[in-house]
Design a protein around this motif. Sequence first.
Motif, short mmCIF file in Angstrom:
data_model
loop_
_atom_site.label_atom_id
_atom_site.label_comp_id
_atom_site.label_asym_id
_atom_site.label_seq_id
_atom_site.Cartn_x
_atom_site.Cartn_y
_atom_site.Cartn_z
N GLY A 87 0.84 -1.18 0.00
CA GLY A 87 0.00 0.00 0.00
C GLY A 87 0.88 1.23 0.00
N PHE A 88 0.51 2.23 -0.81
CA PHE A 88 1.37 3.42 -0.98
C PHE A 88 0.58 4.69 -0.65
CE2 PHE A 88 3.22 6.90 -3.43
CZ PHE A 88 4.56 6.78 -3.14
N PHE A 89 1.28 5.63 0.01
CA PHE A 89 0.68 6.94 0.28
C PHE A 89 1.79 7.98 0.46
CE2 PHE A 89 -0.42 10.33 3.21
CZ PHE A 89 -1.55 10.85 2.62
N ARG A 90 1.56 9.15 -0.12
CA ARG A 90 2.36 10.33 0.14
C ARG A 90 1.40 11.51 0.26
NH1 ARG A 90 5.53 6.94 0.69
NH2 ARG A 90 7.74 6.83 0.08
N GLY A 91 1.61 12.36 1.26
CA GLY A 91 0.75 13.52 1.41
C GLY A 91 1.14 14.33 2.63
N ARG A 92 0.57 15.51 2.76
CA ARG A 92 0.89 16.37 3.91
C ARG A 92 0.09 15.94 5.14
NH1 ARG A 92 -2.35 21.41 4.19
NH2 ARG A 92 -4.21 21.14 2.90
N ASP A 93 0.36 16.57 6.25
CA ASP A 93 -0.19 16.16 7.55
C ASP A 93 -1.54 16.81 7.85
OD1 ASP A 93 0.78 18.76 7.88
OD2 ASP A 93 1.22 18.44 10.01
N SER A 94 -2.44 16.82 6.91
CA SER A 94 -3.69 17.58 7.07
C SER A 94 -4.73 16.88 7.94
CB SER A 94 -4.29 17.89 5.70
OG SER A 94 -4.32 16.75 4.88
N ARG A 95 -4.43 15.70 8.44
CA ARG A 95 -5.36 15.00 9.34
C ARG A 95 -4.58 13.95 10.13
NH1 ARG A 95 -10.89 14.47 9.77
NH2 ARG A 95 -11.16 15.86 7.99
N GLN A 96 -5.00 13.71 11.37
CA GLN A 96 -4.32 12.76 12.24
C GLN A 96 -4.24 11.37 11.60
OE1 GLN A 96 -2.74 13.13 15.32
NE2 GLN A 96 -2.14 11.00 14.93
N GLY A 97 -5.28 11.00 10.84
CA GLY A 97 -5.29 9.70 10.20
C GLY A 97 -4.11 9.47 9.28
N ARG A 98 -3.59 10.54 8.69
CA ARG A 98 -2.42 10.40 7.82
C ARG A 98 -1.17 10.10 8.64
NH1 ARG A 98 -2.97 14.64 2.77
NH2 ARG A 98 -4.95 13.83 1.99
N LEU A 99 -1.07 10.71 9.82
CA LEU A 99 0.05 10.41 10.70
C LEU A 99 -0.05 8.96 11.20
CD1 LEU A 99 0.19 13.68 12.84
CD2 LEU A 99 1.42 13.15 10.73
N GLU A 110 6.85 -4.09 5.23
CA GLU A 110 6.71 -5.10 4.18
C GLU A 110 5.37 -5.00 3.45
OE1 GLU A 110 4.58 -6.74 7.68
OE2 GLU A 110 6.39 -5.54 7.34
N LEU A 111 4.40 -4.25 4.03
CA LEU A 111 3.07 -4.12 3.43
C LEU A 111 2.69 -2.69 3.09
CD1 LEU A 111 0.94 -6.61 5.58
CD2 LEU A 111 1.76 -6.93 3.23
N ILE A 112 3.31 -1.71 3.75
CA ILE A 112 2.90 -0.31 3.58
C ILE A 112 4.12 0.57 3.36
CG2 ILE A 112 1.66 1.63 4.61
CD1 ILE A 112 0.31 -0.38 6.50
N ASP A 113 4.03 1.44 2.36
CA ASP A 113 5.03 2.49 2.12
C ASP A 113 4.29 3.81 2.17
OD1 ASP A 113 6.84 4.36 1.10
OD2 ASP A 113 7.80 2.89 -0.21
N ALA A 114 4.21 4.41 3.35
CA ALA A 114 3.46 5.65 3.56
C ALA A 114 4.34 6.64 4.29
CB ALA A 114 2.18 5.39 4.34
N ALA A 115 4.30 7.91 3.85
CA ALA A 115 5.13 8.93 4.48
C ALA A 115 4.49 10.30 4.29
CB ALA A 115 6.54 8.92 3.90
N ILE A 116 4.84 11.21 5.21
CA ILE A 116 4.35 12.58 5.15
C ILE A 116 5.35 13.42 4.36
CG2 ILE A 116 3.68 14.60 6.52
CD1 ILE A 116 1.84 12.15 6.84
N THR A 117 4.83 14.25 3.46
CA THR A 117 5.70 15.08 2.62
C THR A 117 5.91 16.48 3.19
OG1 THR A 117 3.78 15.74 1.30
CG2 THR A 117 5.08 13.87 0.51
N ARG A 118 4.98 16.94 4.02
CA ARG A 118 5.11 18.30 4.58
C ARG A 118 4.33 18.39 5.88
NH1 ARG A 118 2.50 23.38 3.51
NH2 ARG A 118 1.21 22.41 1.91
#
Length: 488
Positions: free
Chosen positions: A295-307, A318-326
């Motif tokens: 699972g992939f995600f990139r985005g800013r910290d506009s909601r707690q769910g993203r953190l 091994e299953l998730i590649d998610a990170a905050i960009t700003r």
Amino acid sequence: MILLFLFAICSFVQSVRFDSKHSEVSFSGIASGITLPVYYFHLNLFDENGERLEQSPENSPKVLVSGKDGSQIRGKVEVLDSQDGKFIVRIKTFTSHAWIKIVVTDEFDRHFVNSPATFENLNHDECRCAVEIDTFQKSFRLQDREDDVLLAIEKLSYQQNNELVREYFASRPNSCALCHYVLKSGRIYRECFGQHVGFNMFSDATLVALSRFVNLPDVEFWMNLGDWPHSKKTNENHHFQMISWGSHADFADLVVPTYDLMDSTLGMMHRLSKDQFSVQSSARQVNWSDKIEKGFFRGRDSRQGRLDLAEMSQKNPELIDAAITRYFFFKEDEEKYGKRSEHVPFGDHFNFKYQINVDGTVAAYRLPYLLLGNSAVLKQESAYFEHFYSSLEPFQHFIPLKRDLSDLIQKINWAKENDDKVSDIVKAANKVVEEETAPVKVIWSWISLLKLISERMTGEVHHTDAMEEVHVPKSTRPCSCSSPHNEL
């Protein structure tokens, strides 16, 4: 000279060939006498047995666009391979053309079905060659809009609505950004309220463009320039007519395409590199079997769910590649959420098989573009929605996730175990969202809503002295209107 576009296609899967006798041209976004920001049509490819292709063919279609006597048109033509047995051909004209001819053939000059075709009076998008709304609707076989919100308040007058909105704004002047628009006799007027009204540039640009395409009705409405909807369903004092770029299940705002999607529609082949057509090619470059099963995600910290998602990625790499960009809303914590990510080009997102869609401040505007790619979308449960969400069904067009993302690991594992089914979900999503985001359909979403408001609301439409006029610039280049519109 004729513009000739020959596109060779390389394929690393078993090659297929289209047969021109069965393949067809669908002129879904071009009609004589209708002005659009970009004219477009589709090539639907079939093999010699009449079976629809589902991948890029070995042989290459040829597209020729010419003026009278074979003269070169002044404009730009792009042929985009959708990687699924279809091509999108789009034309951006730099001047007006009284007549053009479109020819589509195979490499042996054998015509596709519906080729050749001719069109008259195709203008560049600075021309104000407006047609009647009915003419536009019939030309593209579009359906009237029905809106439960408007049907519920059909006895509301413009004056009553204005009073309700002004009273609402007066109670929260620092938390709203609104514009009151009046369209009258082909002119556009507005008065804006709030501290941050700069986004009226998007609604202004939309109305200016629409006024060049069709004769807009005399109508007035309020435009929400912010993210949050305003017309609360359960509060009679806040139940008014308001147009928004998105809404929430508890609100009754009238929803139009987001400013981002509208900007993509009006600015494609001109100001923007990413739009709803270009991603159908760029976001489908990696074959399904070659994608990384994460699972992939990139985005800013506009909601707690993203953190929370970024934290899950740290625990389950091994299953998730998610990170905050700003970081803007929350404190950066590298140990908990991982390193801040550099920008990842949108096309590279689709190296991954699963795209995780999490709300930002409201609904994430990226969703239509994710659904147009060839990866599966895992969408968080949300009360926020955009104009096309009603066309989507869980497990048919996306994989649903709980609001708190507690089932994300389970759903990724489910997707890995049901690869064929998930591949079918992607194809179904592509089909629906291609239709819902097609430029003509996006433009019609606005036109049909203004038409419906003018039919349902009561009272006289008039602008006030406090309003300023939004000017529709005159074209600096010749136009070829079939029914000339007097420049105002």
